[in-house]
Design an enzyme around this catalytic site. Structure first.
Site, mmCIF file in Angstrom:
data_model
loop_
_atom_site.group_PDB
_atom_site.id
_atom_site.type_symbol
_atom_site.label_atom_id
_atom_site.label_comp_id
_atom_site.label_asym_id
_atom_site.label_seq_id
_atom_site.Cartn_x
_atom_site.Cartn_y
_atom_site.Cartn_z
ATOM 1 N N HIS A 114 0.844 -1.195 0.000
ATOM 2 C CA HIS A 114 0.000 0.000 0.000
ATOM 3 C C HIS A 114 0.881 1.247 0.000
ATOM 4 O O HIS A 114 2.091 1.151 -0.154
ATOM 5 C CB HIS A 114 -0.988 -0.022 1.173
ATOM 6 C CG HIS A 114 -0.336 -0.165 2.507
ATOM 7 N ND1 HIS A 114 -0.066 0.892 3.320
ATOM 8 C CD2 HIS A 114 0.120 -1.268 3.165
ATOM 9 C CE1 HIS A 114 0.520 0.461 4.436
ATOM 10 N NE2 HIS A 114 0.640 -0.843 4.357
ATOM 11 N N ALA A 115 0.286 2.414 0.134
ATOM 12 C CA ALA A 115 0.981 3.690 -0.097
ATOM 13 C C ALA A 115 2.286 3.865 0.680
ATOM 14 O O ALA A 115 3.310 4.191 0.089
ATOM 15 C CB ALA A 115 0.041 4.856 0.198
#
Length: 85
Positions: free
Chosen positions: A15-16
């Site tokens: 994820h980010a």
């Protein structure tokens, strides 16, 4: 060319935050760094590319380092995956 495989352990996958940290680390090497997952391949130096791989928990990824400092890159990236993903 050096490569290794890793199975994602993070509940959220790539994820980010880890994608940003991974891209930053990959950018510190001169060699090309690619991450392959689910039939897709992304430039590890680009956050968006990493996030579009769709690497979830239990996904197997292959990291490929090719170039001048590939040995060091593969070693440090494998450590990153083990500690963060």
């Amino acid at each position: 060319m050096k490569e290794f495989q890793y199975v994602i352990q993070d509940d959220l996958g790539i994820h980010a935050r880890p994608a940003g940290n991974l891209a930053k680390l990959a950018q510190s090497f001169r060699c090309d760094v690619k991450v392959a997952c689910n039939g897709k391949t992304a430039d590890a130096k680009r956050v968006i590319g990493l996030m579009t791989l769709g690497a979830k928990k239990e996904s197997a990824v292959t990291v490929i380092c090719d170039g001048a400092d590939e040995e060091k890159a593969a070693e440090e990236l494998e450590t990153f995956f083990k500690e963060n993903l």
